[in-house]
Design a protein around this motif. Structure first.
Motif, PDB file in Angstrom:
ATOM      1  N   ILE A   7      -5.517   5.612   8.030  1.00  0.00           N
ATOM      2  CA  ILE A   7      -5.069   4.258   7.242  1.00  0.00           C
ATOM      3  C   ILE A   7      -6.324   3.754   6.422  1.00  0.00           C
ATOM      4  O   ILE A   7      -5.813   3.588   5.092  1.00  0.00           O
ATOM      5  CB  ILE A   7      -5.107   3.164   8.373  1.00  0.00           C
ATOM      6  CG1 ILE A   7      -3.948   3.202   9.298  1.00  0.00           C
ATOM      7  CG2 ILE A   7      -4.732   1.760   7.563  1.00  0.00           C
ATOM      8  CD1 ILE A   7      -3.851   2.302  10.304  1.00  0.00           C
ATOM      9  N   GLU A   8      -7.560   3.819   6.772  1.00  0.00           N
ATOM     10  CA  GLU A   8      -8.714   3.616   5.681  1.00  0.00           C
ATOM     11  C   GLU A   8      -8.528   4.588   4.468  1.00  0.00           C
ATOM     12  O   GLU A   8      -8.800   4.127   3.216  1.00  0.00           O
ATOM     13  CB  GLU A   8      -9.707   3.689   6.337  1.00  0.00           C
ATOM     14  CG  GLU A   8     -10.357   2.500   7.335  1.00  0.00           C
ATOM     15  CD  GLU A   8     -11.583   2.648   7.911  1.00  0.00           C
ATOM     16  OE1 GLU A   8     -12.524   1.464   7.717  1.00  0.00           O
ATOM     17  OE2 GLU A   8     -12.063   3.395   8.475  1.00  0.00           O
ATOM     18  N   ALA A   9      -8.486   6.104   4.785  1.00  0.00           N
ATOM     19  CA  ALA A   9      -8.347   6.865   3.882  1.00  0.00           C
ATOM     20  C   ALA A   9      -7.002   6.561   2.716  1.00  0.00           C
ATOM     21  O   ALA A   9      -7.042   6.717   1.625  1.00  0.00           O
ATOM     22  CB  ALA A   9      -8.197   8.176   4.172  1.00  0.00           C
ATOM     23  N   ALA A  10      -5.920   6.190   3.449  1.00  0.00           N
ATOM     24  CA  ALA A  10      -4.941   5.900   2.689  1.00  0.00           C
ATOM     25  C   ALA A  10      -4.958   4.718   1.600  1.00  0.00           C
ATOM     26  O   ALA A  10      -4.196   4.635   0.665  1.00  0.00           O
ATOM     27  CB  ALA A  10      -3.438   5.827   3.493  1.00  0.00           C
ATOM     28  N   LEU A  11      -5.810   3.499   2.074  1.00  0.00           N
ATOM     29  CA  LEU A  11      -5.895   2.424   1.386  1.00  0.00           C
ATOM     30  C   LEU A  11      -7.250   2.408   0.367  1.00  0.00           C
ATOM     31  O   LEU A  11      -7.619   1.477  -0.306  1.00  0.00           O
ATOM     32  CB  LEU A  11      -5.870   1.377   2.358  1.00  0.00           C
ATOM     33  CG  LEU A  11      -4.806   1.090   3.155  1.00  0.00           C
ATOM     34  CD1 LEU A  11      -4.901   0.189   4.029  1.00  0.00           C
ATOM     35  CD2 LEU A  11      -3.491   0.778   2.210  1.00  0.00           C
ATOM     36  N   ASN A  26       3.217   4.511  -0.514  1.00  0.00           N
ATOM     37  CA  ASN A  26       2.084   5.118   0.052  1.00  0.00           C
ATOM     38  C   ASN A  26       2.428   6.208   1.185  1.00  0.00           C
ATOM     39  O   ASN A  26       2.691   5.939   2.290  1.00  0.00           O
ATOM     40  CB  ASN A  26       0.946   4.159   0.531  1.00  0.00           C
ATOM     41  CG  ASN A  26      -0.326   4.840   0.918  1.00  0.00           C
ATOM     42  OD1 ASN A  26      -0.377   5.777   1.480  1.00  0.00           O
ATOM     43  ND2 ASN A  26      -1.275   4.057   0.301  1.00  0.00           N
ATOM     44  N   ALA A  27       2.589   7.531   0.613  1.00  0.00           N
ATOM     45  CA  ALA A  27       2.969   8.553   1.562  1.00  0.00           C
ATOM     46  C   ALA A  27       2.083   8.629   2.709  1.00  0.00           C
ATOM     47  O   ALA A  27       2.798   9.073   3.756  1.00  0.00           O
ATOM     48  CB  ALA A  27       3.188   9.903   0.733  1.00  0.00           C
ATOM     49  N   ALA A  28       1.065   8.643   2.741  1.00  0.00           N
ATOM     50  CA  ALA A  28      -0.113   8.604   3.850  1.00  0.00           C
ATOM     51  C   ALA A  28       0.302   7.708   4.916  1.00  0.00           C
ATOM     52  O   ALA A  28       0.092   8.109   6.182  1.00  0.00           O
ATOM     53  CB  ALA A  28      -1.350   8.642   3.532  1.00  0.00           C
ATOM     54  N   HIS A 116      -6.018  -4.510  11.797  1.00  0.00           N
ATOM     55  CA  HIS A 116      -7.427  -4.776  11.419  1.00  0.00           C
ATOM     56  C   HIS A 116      -8.356  -3.316  11.127  1.00  0.00           C
ATOM     57  O   HIS A 116      -8.398  -2.567  11.844  1.00  0.00           O
ATOM     58  CB  HIS A 116      -7.940  -5.624  12.290  1.00  0.00           C
ATOM     59  CG  HIS A 116      -7.298  -7.023  12.629  1.00  0.00           C
ATOM     60  ND1 HIS A 116      -6.196  -7.228  13.355  1.00  0.00           N
ATOM     61  CD2 HIS A 116      -7.482  -8.202  12.036  1.00  0.00           C
ATOM     62  CE1 HIS A 116      -5.713  -8.358  13.292  1.00  0.00           C
ATOM     63  NE2 HIS A 116      -6.581  -9.058  12.488  1.00  0.00           N
ATOM     64  N   LEU A 117      -8.780  -3.333   9.891  1.00  0.00           N
ATOM     65  CA  LEU A 117      -9.831  -2.296   9.589  1.00  0.00           C
ATOM     66  C   LEU A 117     -11.056  -2.658   9.949  1.00  0.00           C
ATOM     67  O   LEU A 117     -12.038  -1.904   9.828  1.00  0.00           O
ATOM     68  CB  LEU A 117      -9.386  -1.945   8.170  1.00  0.00           C
ATOM     69  CG  LEU A 117      -8.399  -0.809   7.642  1.00  0.00           C
ATOM     70  CD1 LEU A 117      -7.040  -1.802   7.957  1.00  0.00           C
ATOM     71  CD2 LEU A 117      -8.320  -0.688   6.417  1.00  0.00           C
ATOM     72  N   ASP A 118     -11.515  -3.855   9.814  1.00  0.00           N
ATOM     73  CA  ASP A 118     -12.679  -4.490  10.034  1.00  0.00           C
ATOM     74  C   ASP A 118     -12.896  -5.528  11.232  1.00  0.00           C
ATOM     75  O   ASP A 118     -11.929  -6.015  11.526  1.00  0.00           O
ATOM     76  CB  ASP A 118     -13.321  -5.123   8.727  1.00  0.00           C
ATOM     77  CG  ASP A 118     -13.365  -4.145   7.447  1.00  0.00           C
ATOM     78  OD1 ASP A 118     -14.048  -3.124   7.482  1.00  0.00           O
ATOM     79  OD2 ASP A 118     -12.768  -4.474   6.700  1.00  0.00           O
ATOM     80  N   PRO A 119     -14.216  -5.638  11.705  1.00  0.00           N
ATOM     81  CA  PRO A 119     -14.293  -6.736  12.727  1.00  0.00           C
ATOM     82  C   PRO A 119     -13.930  -8.302  12.294  1.00  0.00           C
ATOM     83  O   PRO A 119     -14.305  -8.634  11.037  1.00  0.00           O
ATOM     84  CB  PRO A 119     -15.729  -6.851  13.254  1.00  0.00           C
ATOM     85  CG  PRO A 119     -16.051  -5.554  12.633  1.00  0.00           C
ATOM     86  CD  PRO A 119     -15.319  -5.310  11.217  1.00  0.00           C
TER      87      PRO A 119
END
Length: 204
Positions: A7-11, A26-28, A116-119
């Motif tokens: 997810i992080e790489a896709a964004l 976003n294909a990923a 959530h990607l971060d705390p």
């Protein structure tokens, strides 16, 4: 969530200096958001296997973009083209895209996931929700404070990889962070409904 690095790489290419960026094409992310994907399957447990993502936005809050959002309901959907339809309106254009307020019953059959990607601690602008307020129907703006007081407030703390799922029209808010550090959230709306009169979800 094991898929967090994907997810992080896709964004990774999304500009970090904007409060909210719509994610489309976003294909990923497509396989993750599908009804049988790691994210979409959460929505499918509520809406069934025919559900699909209809809107995705990345919120990237930081010391540079530390905004607050008052209590409100999400009341609009994004569609491919404007087709005037009984029960749908008013219409608006945001970032060149057609948005319309549908009948409340359609919103009531949707869920929203926040990945959530971060705390997100108590001092880093967690989402606030009024539990059960989605059952109050379309709440007039001047009645929101009383509805929030009646239902109370829950604070949605999270760690990276946590996913919150809630009824799309629930009353919610977010304060500015007290100690702002990066707080990225991928928010995805899901629906199993087919729109009437030739209207089409714009989709993700």
């Amino acid at each position: 969530m094991a898929e967090l690095p994907v997810i992080e790489a896709a964004l990774a290419e999304v500009p970090p200096d904007r409060a909210g960026v719509r994610i489309a094409g976003n294909a990923a992310l497509a396989s993750l958001l599908a009804a049988d994907g790691a994210i979409g399957t959460i929505a499918a447990r509520v809406l069934g296997d025919v559900c699909r993502p209809v809107r995705a936005v990345l919120f990237d809050k930081s010391a540079a973009t530390n905004w607050a959002l008052g209590w409100h309901q999400d009341r609009t959907i994004c569609v491919r083209d404007r087709i005037d339809t009984p029960g749908f309106g008013p219409w608006t254009v945001k970032a060149g895209l057609h948005h319309v307020e549908p009948p409340f019953a359609l919103l009531a059959d949707m869920v929203t996931l926040r990945v959530h990607l971060d705390p997100v601690g108590a001092d880093n602008a967690p989402l606030l929700v009024a539990p059960g307020s989605h059952r109050a129907g379309r709440v007039p703006v001047d009645a929101i404070p009383l509805v929030v007081q009646t239902h109370g407030v829950a604070t949605c703390l999270a760690e990276p990889g946590h996913v919150w799922c809630y009824a799309t029209p629930i009353l919610h808010a977010s304060d500015a962070a007290v100690r702002p550090v990066r707080r990225r959230v991928l928010q995805v709306d899901f629906s199993a409904s087919v729109l009437p009169n030739g209207l089409e979800w714009l989709g993700v």
